[in-house]
Design a protein around this motif. Sequence first.
Motif, PDB file in Angstrom:
ATOM      1  N   ALA A 157      -0.876  -2.442  -4.542  1.00 45.16           N
ATOM      2  CA  ALA A 157      -1.946  -2.181  -3.565  1.00 45.16           C
ATOM      3  C   ALA A 157      -3.196  -2.974  -3.936  1.00 45.16           C
ATOM      4  CB  ALA A 157      -2.260  -0.686  -3.507  1.00 45.16           C
ATOM      5  N   TYR A 158      -4.052  -3.183  -2.965  1.00 40.07           N
ATOM      6  CA  TYR A 158      -5.302  -3.893  -3.224  1.00 40.07           C
ATOM      7  C   TYR A 158      -6.157  -3.166  -4.251  1.00 40.07           C
ATOM      8  CZ  TYR A 158      -5.224  -7.337   0.634  1.00 40.07           C
ATOM      9  OH  TYR A 158      -4.965  -8.391   1.453  1.00 40.07           O
ATOM     10  N   SER A 159      -6.146  -1.859  -4.177  1.00 39.34           N
ATOM     11  CA  SER A 159      -6.974  -1.049  -5.061  1.00 39.34           C
ATOM     12  C   SER A 159      -6.354   0.347  -5.101  1.00 39.34           C
ATOM     13  CB  SER A 159      -8.408  -0.962  -4.538  1.00 39.34           C
ATOM     14  OG  SER A 159      -8.456  -0.210  -3.345  1.00 39.34           O
ATOM     15  N   PRO A 160      -6.759   1.161  -6.064  1.00 41.15           N
ATOM     16  CA  PRO A 160      -6.155   2.496  -6.145  1.00 41.15           C
ATOM     17  C   PRO A 160      -6.314   3.306  -4.870  1.00 41.15           C
ATOM     18  CG  PRO A 160      -7.367   1.994  -8.141  1.00 41.15           C
ATOM     19  CD  PRO A 160      -7.660   0.875  -7.175  1.00 41.15           C
ATOM     20  N   SER A 161      -7.423   3.128  -4.170  1.00 36.61           N
ATOM     21  CA  SER A 161      -7.618   3.996  -3.004  1.00 36.61           C
ATOM     22  C   SER A 161      -7.044   3.402  -1.721  1.00 36.61           C
ATOM     23  CB  SER A 161      -9.102   4.319  -2.829  1.00 36.61           C
ATOM     24  OG  SER A 161      -9.821   3.152  -2.575  1.00 36.61           O
ATOM     25  N   GLU A 162      -6.671   2.135  -1.741  1.00 31.84           N
ATOM     26  CA  GLU A 162      -6.114   1.537  -0.527  1.00 31.84           C
ATOM     27  C   GLU A 162      -4.589   1.708  -0.518  1.00 31.84           C
ATOM     28  OE1 GLU A 162      -9.053  -1.993   0.852  1.00 31.84           O
ATOM     29  OE2 GLU A 162      -8.641  -1.945  -1.292  1.00 31.84           O
ATOM     30  N   ARG A 163      -4.183   2.961  -0.529  1.00 30.66           N
ATOM     31  CA  ARG A 163      -2.764   3.295  -0.572  1.00 30.66           C
ATOM     32  C   ARG A 163      -2.438   4.420   0.397  1.00 30.66           C
ATOM     33  NH1 ARG A 163      -1.266   4.254  -6.791  1.00 30.66           N
ATOM     34  NH2 ARG A 163      -3.219   5.436  -6.753  1.00 30.66           N
ATOM     35  N   TYR A 164      -1.173   4.481   0.777  1.00 31.73           N
ATOM     36  CA  TYR A 164      -0.660   5.595   1.571  1.00 31.73           C
ATOM     37  C   TYR A 164       0.378   6.330   0.757  1.00 31.73           C
ATOM     38  CZ  TYR A 164      -2.271   2.400   5.262  1.00 31.73           C
ATOM     39  OH  TYR A 164      -2.996   1.539   6.030  1.00 31.73           O
ATOM     40  N   PRO A 214       0.786  -1.242   0.000  1.00 36.63           N
ATOM     41  CA  PRO A 214       0.000   0.000   0.000  1.00 36.63           C
ATOM     42  C   PRO A 214       0.816   1.290   0.000  1.00 36.63           C
ATOM     43  CG  PRO A 214       0.008  -0.950   2.197  1.00 36.63           C
ATOM     44  CD  PRO A 214       0.766  -1.913   1.314  1.00 36.63           C
ATOM     45  N   LEU A 215       2.106   1.233   0.283  1.00 39.58           N
ATOM     46  CA  LEU A 215       2.865   2.466   0.517  1.00 39.58           C
ATOM     47  C   LEU A 215       3.609   2.958  -0.724  1.00 39.58           C
ATOM     48  CD1 LEU A 215       3.880   4.606   2.588  1.00 39.58           C
ATOM     49  CD2 LEU A 215       5.819   3.068   3.036  1.00 39.58           C
ATOM     50  N   GLU A 216       3.507   4.243  -0.939  1.00 37.23           N
ATOM     51  CA  GLU A 216       4.295   4.902  -1.986  1.00 37.23           C
ATOM     52  C   GLU A 216       5.788   4.810  -1.659  1.00 37.23           C
ATOM     53  OE1 GLU A 216       4.583   9.320  -4.021  1.00 37.23           O
ATOM     54  OE2 GLU A 216       3.918   9.158  -1.950  1.00 37.23           O
ATOM     55  N   ILE A 217       6.565   4.410  -2.654  1.00 43.53           N
ATOM     56  CA  ILE A 217       8.022   4.423  -2.522  1.00 43.53           C
ATOM     57  C   ILE A 217       8.557   5.294  -3.656  1.00 43.53           C
ATOM     58  CG2 ILE A 217      10.158   3.042  -2.572  1.00 43.53           C
ATOM     59  CD1 ILE A 217       8.420   2.489  -0.099  1.00 43.53           C
TER      60      ILE A 217
END
Lengths: 505, 505
Positions: free
Chosen positions: A237-244, A224-227
């Motif tokens: 990520a599971y989905s576009p919105s399930e991200r940090y 989920p995390l942006e690198i």
Amino acid sequence: MLQGKMKRGFCVSFVVWVVVVAAGFASVDGLNVWPMPESVSKGLSSLYLSKGFRLLTEGSEYRDESGILKDGFLRLLDVVESAHVVDGNWTGYDSLAALEGLHVVVFSPSDELQYGIDESYKLSIPATGNPIYAHLEAQTVYGALHGLQTFSQLCHFNFETRIIEVHKAPWVIKDQPRFSYRGLLIDTSRHYQPLPMIKNVIDAMAYTKLNVLHWHIVDSQSFPLEIPSFPKLWNGAYSPSERYTMDDAVEVVQYAQRRGVNVLAEIDVPGHARSWGIGYPSLWPSSNCRQPLDVSNEFTFKVIDGILSDFSKVFKFKFVHLGGDEVNTSCWTVTPHVKNWLKKQGLNESEAYEYFVLRAQKIALSHGYEMVNWEETFNDFGNKLNPKTVVHNWLGGGVAQRVVAAGLRCIVSNQDQWYLHYMETTWPQFYMNEPLTNITNPKQQELVIGERLWTPFDKLAKDPNLVAGRLAHFRCLLNQRGVAAAPLFGNGRAVPNYPGSCYKQ
Amino acid sequence: MLQGKMKRGFCVSFVVWVVVVAAGFASVDGLNVWPMPESVSKGLSSLYLSKGFRLLTEGSEYRDESGILKDGFLRLLDVVESAHVVDGNWTGYDSLAALEGLHVVVFSPSDELQYGIDESYKLSIPATGNPIYAHLEAQTVYGALHGLQTFSQLCHFNFETRIIEVHKAPWVIKDQPRFSYRGLLIDTSRHYQPLPMIKNVIDAMAYTKLNVLHWHIVDSQSFPLEIPSFPKLWNGAYSPSERYTMDDAVEVVQYAQRRGVNVLAEIDVPGHARSWGIGYPSLWPSSNCRQPLDVSNEFTFKVIDGILSDFSKVFKFKFVHLGGDEVNTSCWTVTPHVKNWLKKQGLNESEAYEYFVLRAQKIALSHGYEMVNWEETFNDFGNKLNPKTVVHNWLGGGVAQRVVAAGLRCIVSNQDQWYLHYMETTWPQFYMNEPLTNITNPKQQELVIGERLWTPFDKLAKDPNLVAGRLAHFRCLLNQRGVAAAPLFGNGRAVPNYPGSCYKQ
């Protein structure tokens, strides 16, 4: 690590408490503070919080430029006053003395939060004075925050006076944690946790004086995390919105830090990392054999380096967690190019696992981190681990004593006693789990950096039933503060079986 | 009423959803608004919320002196911005148009919240303009609040731009509730709910456009509320701290009102009132036969009068709930003085039950209330009930049609379909429960004042699987906002069985 380790949200899961608390609302000695402080003395006088109850900081070396102490004080007022509407006009103070404020003296000017900082505090509430002020002393602002939490637990809404009172003054509480690492793990790979949920967990940790949020960020299921260094990683990520975003991570770290909670970030390599290859398929041994990460590919270590480089800008805790558990190397031996590489390097599969873990450790060191690794790394090649390694126990009991005998540090969190999502584990089992079991050498004892324990050993009850009333009280207090802590009776996270008082469930 | 009716905290309990949402994140038509508005048209343009996104109220008759609208707008920003950290410096707006604010026009100057007020709104978001403002029109501020909730569901954090965007403009949404009574019951007698928990429930109700918090305050198990006229009544609380002052009740009512939620207070007489006698034992037929309340004692009705008098100062909703269900009159016939009284009055036990309920109704009327009573009162002596009675169904289906045929109003909440604590009830059962079943006469339809339903009948899906994706989306949104709404799969309040995306659970 079992995939079940994670749990959704925060829940103080205490289970199957078979002794009825007939007394009900109070613990044996009438002291309802959780966790139990190191030393407590109290008196018989009652005070009330004056309308203008305020924070004084004269004499502090700490300037509170970032408002950590001030915000902590406002939160104290907030949790204390949210229980009931305080009567601002009540005037029948005759038999009560006014507590005009809290005088906090912090000796260290630094607000750096780090492993091993001084978290001690001394809280005094005199019974007399003109005016009366409570006095809180701490080496660091984070010790002071613990003192504020304790103070909040001494405050009670009085239904007669309709104001907040402190009973049993004068109080003198000297306190410090037994262990300097008191962690709680959340797993945002198996179940994405929205930011407000993570903040709720941190709030609850602060109430219970826990100080490390172990953020198991990524795993096989999702990334989920942006690198920023490798921007396709969060394609996993599971989905576009399930991200940090990384800014979200900064937000979590800052929110935690302002409450005295460190964030231990984890990437679990090489075994729990299948999601990495969604964005970068070359990290997989092959498209049909997807983990562990491809040990033969230099790119794998470049990605780890990029992640830890990005981490080091955000996660300022001394430690990073590199995982290393449950590595099934069969993909390495069935995938031709990896198999060839192994042969060329003269490594068998377990040597390749060791090579991977040790190389990841070196990368972490190069970014200024010390490392935590799950216990399999110790069980398999403990003498090769970098001396700066902290071995994280999870499989069961008895590991810590071997780890510290080898001179390494250890975090105890044996799943049979301390996994919150094991619904059948009873709260007395949680309570009675002793991290220093069979570790008698004081030098070795120091190597167990703990997990979740505050109270000094000799203040712990030998019979958990003796603290059941106090724990029930604390659970109701958490409910009062909006934390859905579960009843002591019944399975973990269960609803109460029958109607009844919160204090008896 | 079964004692299990209450539930702890709020939980959208939807169960055993057997059709897999393969598509994942979006509903069939890509419109993820819950509940579905009356009419929706949309376009293809994308806008972003400008940094200074603001509230304009020019042209409103409503002055917002109490800040209801302004606070609602701030909450809108808060829930929309709490999901992720918004980048305040992003400048690549080229392909996007700025939405500068929301222009809200409220036609009614009054902020009185009451049964039957106009809750309609019209929300337009143009795709062009210079500058572009969204436009929200409503008859009442409470209609406007619903519009703000809908607007919040059109806002999305964009992970590329790191700002809040509204897609698919231009939008025109015209909306109003199908039923004017959309309730949720909490029971603070069986389980005391701390004030912050009740507020959380109210927040969640606002998100879902529910408008009546049915507060089942007291029952046999405990009497948590202060009644100034009879100050010993709350001696029947579970414990000294599990109580509400009248100021706490005012706080609940005001908190709810500011979110467009009415509070329906209930005392459940004469059958569910054993706790009343802790403070006033003469309310019991005898100390070993404690309920129903002593019908032969004038003091009983004096107490009811005192309670409703105190209620009328705080609970301004048009209705008060008088309960009246599950009355077992055997204590009246086995207690000599009550038995003698019955004989003297020439009443048998069921006539005495009727006498009690009707007398309580008269007291309620004398304090300006209309009454809600549980359906047993209708089933037993429906033709005697005051015409201002609303009959509250709970036992099962088929009641509403008999009630409205008798010309009385009805609230539908048949336990087989709409009891949230029945963990085995599936969410499609909740969704498919039709309050107007077998009620075709329009005049009679108007007498069903509803419970919990917003969307017009012809916009409801005939197959609940068609709304599963949208519901999953809404559930994840509730999680995002800190509401622990349970997965669609599994039993009510169950944790997910397996790791996975929120949108697929």
